[in-house]
Scaffold this motif. Structure first.
Motif, PDB file in Angstrom:
ATOM      1  N   ALA A   1     109.714 102.851 -42.693  1.00 22.72           N
ATOM      2  CA  ALA A   1     110.740 102.171 -41.891  1.00 22.72           C
ATOM      3  C   ALA A   1     111.467 103.158 -40.988  1.00 22.72           C
ATOM      4  O   ALA A   1     111.767 102.854 -39.818  1.00 22.72           O
ATOM      5  N   LEU A   2     111.750 104.347 -41.521  1.00 22.51           N
ATOM      6  CA  LEU A   2     112.445 105.355 -40.705  1.00 22.51           C
ATOM      7  C   LEU A   2     111.577 105.751 -39.513  1.00 22.51           C
ATOM      8  O   LEU A   2     112.041 105.899 -38.382  1.00 22.51           O
ATOM      9  N   ARG A   3     110.291 105.894 -39.793  1.00 25.16           N
ATOM     10  CA  ARG A   3     109.350 106.299 -38.745  1.00 25.16           C
ATOM     11  C   ARG A   3     109.249 105.217 -37.680  1.00 25.16           C
ATOM     12  O   ARG A   3     109.195 105.505 -36.476  1.00 25.16           O
ATOM     13  N   ALA A   4     109.241 103.959 -38.125  1.00 24.55           N
ATOM     14  CA  ALA A   4     109.054 102.856 -37.182  1.00 24.55           C
ATOM     15  C   ALA A   4     110.312 102.577 -36.352  1.00 24.55           C
ATOM     16  O   ALA A   4     110.231 102.037 -35.247  1.00 24.55           O
ATOM     17  N   SER A   5     111.463 102.959 -36.881  1.00 20.32           N
ATOM     18  CA  SER A   5     112.720 102.625 -36.198  1.00 20.32           C
ATOM     19  C   SER A   5     112.878 103.430 -34.906  1.00 20.32           C
ATOM     20  O   SER A   5     112.490 104.601 -34.833  1.00 20.32           O
ATOM     21  N   GLU A   6     113.487 102.792 -33.910  1.00 23.48           N
ATOM     22  CA  GLU A   6     113.740 103.531 -32.668  1.00 23.48           C
ATOM     23  C   GLU A   6     115.127 104.137 -32.649  1.00 23.48           C
ATOM     24  O   GLU A   6     115.493 104.850 -31.706  1.00 23.48           O
ATOM     25  N   ASN A   7     115.894 103.812 -33.654  1.00 19.58           N
ATOM     26  CA  ASN A   7     117.237 104.393 -33.729  1.00 19.58           C
ATOM     27  C   ASN A   7     117.104 105.924 -33.843  1.00 19.58           C
ATOM     28  O   ASN A   7     116.395 106.427 -34.722  1.00 19.58           O
ATOM     29  N   PRO A   8     117.775 106.679 -32.977  1.00 15.81           N
ATOM     30  CA  PRO A   8     117.630 108.143 -33.002  1.00 15.81           C
ATOM     31  C   PRO A   8     118.005 108.756 -34.351  1.00 15.81           C
ATOM     32  O   PRO A   8     117.444 109.785 -34.747  1.00 15.81           O
ATOM     33  N   GLN A   9     118.932 108.117 -35.063  1.00 14.85           N
ATOM     34  CA  GLN A   9     119.319 108.671 -36.368  1.00 14.85           C
ATOM     35  C   GLN A   9     118.142 108.557 -37.355  1.00 14.85           C
ATOM     36  O   GLN A   9     117.867 109.478 -38.121  1.00 14.85           O
ATOM     37  N   ALA A  10     117.468 107.418 -37.318  1.00 17.72           N
ATOM     38  CA  ALA A  10     116.300 107.227 -38.178  1.00 17.72           C
ATOM     39  C   ALA A  10     115.195 108.178 -37.739  1.00 17.72           C
ATOM     40  O   ALA A  10     114.502 108.796 -38.567  1.00 17.72           O
ATOM     41  N   GLN A  11     115.034 108.327 -36.444  1.00 15.33           N
ATOM     42  CA  GLN A  11     114.016 109.243 -35.914  1.00 15.33           C
ATOM     43  C   GLN A  11     114.259 110.666 -36.398  1.00 15.33           C
ATOM     44  O   GLN A  11     113.321 111.391 -36.717  1.00 15.33           O
ATOM     45  N   LEU A  12     115.544 111.063 -36.408  1.00 15.30           N
ATOM     46  CA  LEU A  12     115.853 112.424 -36.864  1.00 15.30           C
ATOM     47  C   LEU A  12     115.332 112.635 -38.292  1.00 15.30           C
ATOM     48  O   LEU A  12     114.662 113.629 -38.574  1.00 15.30           O
ATOM     49  N   VAL A  13     115.608 111.662 -39.153  1.00 14.13           N
ATOM     50  CA  VAL A  13     115.206 111.841 -40.553  1.00 14.13           C
ATOM     51  C   VAL A  13     113.678 111.914 -40.653  1.00 14.13           C
ATOM     52  O   VAL A  13     113.127 112.797 -41.313  1.00 14.13           O
ATOM     53  N   TRP A  14     113.007 111.004 -39.969  1.00 16.94           N
ATOM     54  CA  TRP A  14     111.540 111.044 -39.990  1.00 16.94           C
ATOM     55  C   TRP A  14     111.029 112.387 -39.467  1.00 16.94           C
ATOM     56  O   TRP A  14     110.182 113.036 -40.085  1.00 16.94           O
ATOM     57  N   CYS A  15     111.571 112.830 -38.335  1.00 14.53           N
ATOM     58  CA  CYS A  15     111.042 114.054 -37.705  1.00 14.53           C
ATOM     59  C   CYS A  15     111.303 115.301 -38.551  1.00 14.53           C
ATOM     60  O   CYS A  15     110.434 116.172 -38.647  1.00 14.53           O
ATOM     61  N   ILE A  16     112.490 115.385 -39.171  1.00  4.61           N
ATOM     62  CA  ILE A  16     112.726 116.615 -39.956  1.00  4.61           C
ATOM     63  C   ILE A  16     111.857 116.626 -41.220  1.00  4.61           C
ATOM     64  O   ILE A  16     111.377 117.679 -41.620  1.00  4.61           O
TER      65      ILE A  16
END
Ligand code: NAD
Length: 787
Positions: free
Chosen positions: A334-349
């Motif tokens: 879900a974090l990966r799929a979300s476009e919210n930058p906060q979710a993106q940060l968690v996925w990317c780190i």
């Protein structure tokens, strides 16, 4: 037969942040230490070491487990005292992180080392083989890296880094010592820059900084995302950087840059310009009052504006909802799929962390488990990167990482190593994956771990099963390991004592008497017990059902008395909190084995009550024993202060000092060994033809003179407004309960008399409005109310 490694005496070279605290922890373990630093030419030549020893008394969290252990440390200097190294079995070097300074010092100390002594360097990341080159061949066999984490008393991890010529016996001996005596979790690391913990930990910080900048998020928001929400310490990323110090952080990044030239992420090993600017301005973090945060964390630096602003950014509700998802696979997807930058940060780190760990695992560690242990024990993460990856779906996540590498979204485009695609899991019941061996390696078979009934392991390994059940209900489980010693484990939250647990104790004692040689009270995880169930007490009070509470108190006393007078020995195995009712339980067991990190106290006064599960009575009994027929009052004072001031020990050793543990109780370094040691105690007591303490013996008490003296002290405190009238009332009742009420000094009373007194005072206090307010406040805030 090989000679066993005994550490009779140790030396620490360097009285800085680490050296001083390592010496304190050696002293906590009962080891005499000589603490060296450079000789001072003006005045006291040992001034540096002496200053460090003095500073440590004020340092928090406390490096000394109890006041007085510092006397085991002797300050020394290299000009006058090198000869004293001759009788040291272990010498730990902890001077500044400079290869030339360290090798210089080795040249000075090597001729003075005993032929069997181990020399170990606490370097954070210099090459151990490189350091070894400076040593004579004889010493090289007994030289290795010993990397403690700060603060060394409290951080569980120690990395041991053998050099090519290190004798495996030296490593094994040191591992035993670190685990059993210093209570540490040992990971054997390869000799690569920054070893395991810091290599991964600092990378994770750099990756977080990188994505924070890229996504333009506020630092306080990123801390909200990368702390508790990810199972990591509350200080998360940027608050941690402030605590470490931005200058220190920058220094560490520079060592990454210098020593890891071949690392595919090398271009990211730079201190960001904004951190450099903060350093230039003297905003170094917590030590200078400002860093990424200012105004005690209430303000945060705003990069666009170049000044501090209110730290009021929050994690978006939708991202919070994603982070709350319990299924790790669903969460990461879900974090990966979300476009919210906060979710993106968690996925990317997480993605970049997994990528980095996979690429480097084969070089830096034997197995994926060592990386996970390193991050759990050295950085306080609940789970290590490989565990998180595997729990989120090994192959699925590997596919996503590969996609992002392909798409140029990762921090570097080096591909995942081939082994990632060849396995389904890094952690299996068989063991954890070792890329260098191409096989799964089981946990180390070092004999020291046979002392750990529940050995820590990673997600994906086989969960430990605990023996055969004797009986089990919602509150307790009594079980045994096909031997004659029963174990009673509490199942309540924080192992609090309530009606169910108390009934369980009574049933367990009865069963142990019939079927076993003795019983240990031990639960597989900390704490030992946070106390009685205060919520249940508050509920009864709210309903006006005081009888229910009184019945509970009576039951509590029956249970503790059963533990004390059981026909088979009972042993409490304590770690973490043993408060209130938890403390009373351990007081009544015939022996206590406590981990060094045990915080024991009768804290009832904090909620306007006094100990009535036998706590006041038992301390009165101990006072009488200590007085050996003489005047009891001198001993009453300490006990009174413990109870009236709701004191909690800062360690198992301090609990002994406070009289909450007996001299015969055992304090051990490693909580994982509690059950092993407690069982051995039960068997020894059984073999010594156990008889419980006699019931109904007359107990000499301080009587009305004792009460009057204690009250006099309190009157002064009341008049000086150091205590409130309610504190005075509680204190007076504590005095009455432990001095045996209005009897003549030196009279004797039976145990039952004291039990009745404490019960009476408990119930009287419970009717007080101020006590009820204290209880309510504690339940709401977790903190005591002073009213
Ligand atoms: P520090 O700066 O607090 O102390 C360094 C000590 O070295 C001082 O006592 C100083 O007098 C002494 N010293 C300096 N130059 C010397 C010389 N030429 N010869 C002899 N002694 C000299 O440093 P620290 O933080 O305690 O670090 C010590 C070691 O521990 C370093 O190798 C460091 O990398 C490592 N380490 C530090 C931490 C940490 O968090 N601070 C954690 C793990 C390991």
């Amino acid at each position: 037969m090989k000679e066993k490694l005994y550490i009779r005496k140790a030396a620490v070279l360097g009285a800085g942040v680490m050296g001083a605290q390592v010496s304190a922890h050696l002293a906590n373990a009962g080891i005499p230490v000589t603490l060296f630093d450079l000789a001072q030419t003006d005045g006291d030549p040992n001034a540096l070491a002496n200053k460090a020893l003095k500073m440590m008394k004020k340092l928090r969290p406390a490096p000394y487990a109890v006041s007085g252990v510092e006397s085991a440390i002797t300050a020394a200097n290299y000009n006058d005292h090198l000869a004293s190294l001759a009788d040291c079995d272990l010498v730990i070097e902890a001077i500044s992180e400079r290869m030339d300074w360290k090798t210089d010092l080795f040249g000075k100390v090597a001729p003075h080392l005993a032929p069997h002594a181990i020399l170990a360097s606490n370097t954070s990341g210099l090459g151990i083989n490189k350091l070894a080159e400076a040593l004579p061949a004889e010493v090289r066999k007994r030289f290795l890296g010993i990397h403690f984490f700060n603060p060394p008393r409290y951080m569980h991890l120690v990395e041991l880094i053998p050099a090519a010529e290190t004798d495996p016996e030296a490593v094994n001996g040191l591992e035993s010592f670190l685990v059993s005596n210093l209570g540490k979790g040992v990971v054997i690391a390869k000799d690569t820059p920054n070893f395991i913990g810091n290599r991964i930990g600092v990378f994770s910080l750099l990756a977080t900084i990188h994505h924070t900048e890229r996504l333009g998020l506020g630092f306080e928001v990123v801390d909200g995302l990368t702390g508790k929400a990810l199972g990591r310490p509350k200080s998360a990323t940027f608050r941690t950087a402030d605590v470490v110090g931005l200058d220190t952080f920058s220094h560490v990044v520079n060592t990454f840059k210098e020593y890891l030239a071949d690392d595919a992420w090398h271009s990211h090993f730079t201190t960001p310009t904004w951190i450099q600017l903060l350093i230039e301005k003297g905003a170094l973090g917590a030590k200078s009052g400002a860093g990424v945060y200012a105004a005690k964390g209430k303000q945060v630096i705003d990069l666009a504006a170049g000044e501090y602003r209110a730290a009021d950014g929050t994690v978006d509700d939708e991202v919070q909802a994603l982070l709350r998802e319990r299924d790790p696979a669903k969460k990461l997807a879900a974090l990966r799929a979300s476009e919210n930058p906060q979710a993106q940060l968690v996925w990317c780190i997480l993605r970049d962390l997994f990528h980095y760990c996979a690429v480097h695992l084969g070089d830096i560690a034997d197995t994926a488990r060592d990386v996970d242990f390193g991050m759990r024990w050295g950085y306080g993460w609940k789970h290590g990167p490989f565990e998180t990856w595997q729990a989120s779906g090994w192959s699925q996540v590997a596919g996503w990482i590969a996609e992002d590498i392909e798409a140029g979204k990762t921090m570097t485009q080096v591909p995942l190593p081939a082994w990632v695609g060849q396995i389904d899991a890094v952690h299996t019941p068989e063991g954890s994956y070792s890329p260098s061996a191409g096989a799964y390696h089981a946990l180390s078979d070092h004999p020291v771990y046979q002392r750990q009934r529940v050995r820590e392991n990673v997600l994906g390994s086989t969960p430990v099963s605990l023996g055969d059940t004797v009986f089990e209900d919602d509150s307790v489980r009594m079980w045994h390991d096909s031997d004659d010693v029963a174990v009673l484990s509490l199942k309540s939250k924080m192992h609090v004592f309530d009606g169910g647990v108390l009934e369980g104790v009574l049933r367990a004692v009865d069963t142990a008497e019939r079927q076993f040689k003795g019983m240990v009270v031990w639960s597989p995880d900390a704490p030992f017990s946070a106390g009685a169930n205060l919520k249940a007490v508050a509920d009864s009070v709210a309903q006006g059902d005081y009888d229910a509470v009184e019945q509970m108190v009576t039951l509590f006393q029956e249970a503790t008395m059963a533990l004390k007078h059981s026909m088979v020995p009972t042993v409490a195995a304590v770690q973490g909190l043993a408060l209130g009712g938890g403390c009373e339980c351990q007081l009544h067991c015939n022996r206590t084995v406590a981990a060094l990190e045990s915080y024991i106290g009768l804290v009832e006064a904090g909620v306007g009550l006094l100990p009535a599960g036998g706590g006041c009575k038992e301390l009165a009994v101990r006072v009488a024993e200590l007085a050996k027929g003489g005047d009891v009052f001198p001993y009453v004072k300490t006990v009174f202060e413990n109870i009236a001031m709701a004191k909690v020990s800062g360690s198992g050793l301090e609990a002994r000092f406070m009289g909450l543990l007996r001299p015969s109780d055992v304090v051990i370094g490693n909580a994982h060994e509690l059950l092993h040691v407690a069982r051995a105690q039960v068997l020894a007591m059984h073999e010594a033809a156990w008889r419980p303490p006699m019931r109904g013996l007359p107990i000499p008490v301080a009587g009305k003179t004792g009460i009057a003296t204690l009250k006099m002290v309190m009157v002064n405190m009341l008049e000086g407004s150091f205590i409130s009238p309610h504190d005075y009332d509680i204190g007076s009742r504590v005095a009455d309960a432990i001095c045996g009420s209005e009897v003549e000094a030196g009279s004797t009373v039976p145990e039952e008399w004291l039990l009745t007194l404490e019960r009476k005072h408990f119930m009287a206090l419970l009717h007080e409005e101020k006590t009820q307010q204290r209880i309510e406040h504690m339940l709401k805030t977790g903190k005591p109310l002073r009213n």
